[in-house]
Design an enzyme around this catalytic site. Sequence first.
Site, PDB file in Angstrom:
ATOM      1  N   THR A   1      22.903  18.331  27.264  1.00  9.59           N
ATOM      2  CA  THR A   1      23.252  19.339  25.586  1.00  9.59           C
ATOM      3  C   THR A   1      22.632  20.674  25.419  1.00  9.59           C
ATOM      4  OG1 THR A   1      23.535  16.170  24.945  1.00  9.59           O
ATOM      5  CG2 THR A   1      23.157  18.647  23.108  1.00  9.59           C
TER       6      THR A   1
ATOM      7  N   PHE B   1      21.170  22.967  22.492  1.00 10.96           N
ATOM      8  CA  PHE B   1      20.861  23.035  21.214  1.00 10.96           C
ATOM      9  C   PHE B   1      20.936  24.450  21.080  1.00 10.96           C
ATOM     10  CE2 PHE B   1      19.181  19.316  22.990  1.00 10.96           C
ATOM     11  CZ  PHE B   1      19.515  18.713  21.963  1.00 10.96           C
TER      12      PHE B   1
HETATM   13  O1  LIG Z   1      19.756  11.060  18.914  1.00 10.81           O
HETATM   14  C1  LIG Z   1      18.880  12.281  19.381  1.00 10.81           C
HETATM   15  O2  LIG Z   1      18.120  11.300  20.506  1.00 10.81           O
HETATM   16  C2  LIG Z   1      19.271  13.283  19.421  1.00 10.81           C
HETATM   17  O3  LIG Z   1      18.552  14.084  19.069  1.00 10.81           O
HETATM   18  C3  LIG Z   1      20.839  13.975  18.758  1.00 10.81           C
HETATM   19  C4  LIG Z   1      21.732  13.663  19.647  1.00 10.81           C
HETATM   20  C5  LIG Z   1      23.036  13.707  18.914  1.00 10.81           C
HETATM   21  O4  LIG Z   1      23.330  14.300  17.692  1.00 10.81           O
HETATM   22  O5  LIG Z   1      24.013  14.563  19.847  1.00 10.81           O
HETATM   23  C6  LIG Z   1      21.099  15.269  20.792  1.00 10.81           C
HETATM   24  C7  LIG Z   1      21.336  14.808  22.265  1.00 10.81           C
HETATM   25  C8  LIG Z   1      21.961  13.647  22.815  1.00 10.81           C
HETATM   26  O6  LIG Z   1      23.282  13.554  23.285  1.00 10.81           O
HETATM   27  C9  LIG Z   1      22.106  11.885  21.481  1.00 10.81           C
HETATM   28  C10 LIG Z   1      22.135  12.359  20.555  1.00 10.81           C
END
Ligand SMILES: O=C(O)C(=O)C[C@]1(C(=O)O)C=C[C@@H](O)C=C1
Length: 351
Positions: free
Chosen positions: A224, A226
Site C-alpha cells: 500500500t 501512503f
Molecule cells: O485499517 C488500517 O489499518 C488502515 O491503515 C487503512 C488501510 C486502507 O484504508 O487501505 C490501509 C492499509 C491496508 O491496506 C488496510 C487498510
Amino acid sequence: MAAVAHLNPPNSPSLSERRRNHNFRLLSVVSASAKNKLRVNGINGFPSDDPCLSLRVAFQGSHGAYSEFAAKTAIPNCATLPCRSFSDAIAAVENGRADRAVLPVESTMEGTALRNYDLLLRRDLRITQEISLFVHYCLLAMPGVRTTELRRVISHPMALAHCGRAISQLGLRREPVEDTAGAVQMLRSHRLLDTAAIASPRAGLLYGLDVLADGLQDASWNVTRFLLLSKPVTAATTVSGKAKTSMVVAHRGGSMMVLLKVLSAFSSRNINLTKLEVNNPSIEGQGPVMVLDVKAMGSLRAFSHLIYVDFEGSTEDFRVQEALEEIAGFSVFVRILGCYAADSNVYDLHY
Ligand SMILES: O=C(O)C(=O)C[C@]1(C(=O)O)C=C[C@@H](O)C=C1
C-alpha cells in the site's frame, strides 16, 4: 491456509509489558526495483523528513493501524494522532492539531484508492512525502480461541477484500469496521469469542491477541502506498535528491486523445511518469469529482474527466515547467498536489 503462528506462548510477556515494549522499528526495506521482490535485510533506511522533530501526524484508525505504521516509518520520531476518519485526519492538519496527515492512496490489489484521492482533491493540503508499506495480514483472536470456534471476521473493508480467499476457506461471515486495529480493539474490549479480526501482527501484540494465521492476503505481493500531507507552505520548497510531482488534470472529454497529449508533453522532454490514471466518474454512473481550485479563492469545481499523473522531476525544473504549460494549453484545469522526495522503496516492518 497460512501456517498457524502463535505469538503468545504461555509464559509470554503480559499485555502491559508488551505495550511498554511497543515501539516502531523499521528493519528492512524491500527494494521496489528488485524484480524478484527479494527482501533486502538490515538497511537502516528511514526516508526523509527530519527525525529529530517531533511532528504530530494524524491518521485514520486506532493505534496499530497500518496508516500509523506508515507515519512512523516516514517520520520515526513523530507523535501519532488517531482520528475517526480520513477526513478528520485532514481536518486535524487544517486546524493545527497535527502537522501532517497520512492517507493510503494506492494498493497493489486495489489500484488507486479513489475514495481517498477524491478527499485529497477537495482539500488544500500538499503532498510532502510518499511511503510504500508491505502489508501483512494476520487472523487474530482472543487468547485461547481456536479457529474452529470462529463464526465471524471483522476488519477494514480493504483488509477483508485483500483476504477474500482465506476468509472463504474458513467459512467466516465478514463484517466491515472502520480500521484494522479498531477491529482488534473491539474484539478485545467486548471479549468476542466467536469473532476474529484481520490486522497486523503488531496490532495483535499491542492488544494481546493470539495470531491464528499469518500471511492471510490473497496476493503474496501486497503493498500500500501512503502519502503524507501538510498545510501548503508559501516559500518554494526544494527537494533534496530525486523529486517526484503529483498532479491532477481536468479536461472536457475524449480521454484517449488527452492522455496521448499528456504523454507526449512529458515524453518529448524525457520526463518519466510513475502514475497515469484516467478517472471518468460519469462512465461509472457517479457524480463529478469536486476539486478545490486553490488559485480561485479556494472554490470547489466539479469535473467529470480527470487524469491523475505522477512524474519524476520537480516543478522547479525548466523542462517540467514547459510540460505543465503545454498541458495547461489543452486542459481545463491543472493542479499540482505536491512536489516531494521520490521514494521507490517498499518498507517492511518486523514484529
Ligand atoms: O485499517 C488500517 O489499518 C488502515 O491503515 C487503512 C488501510 C486502507 O484504508 O487501505 C490501509 C492499509 C491496508 O491496506 C488496510 C487498510
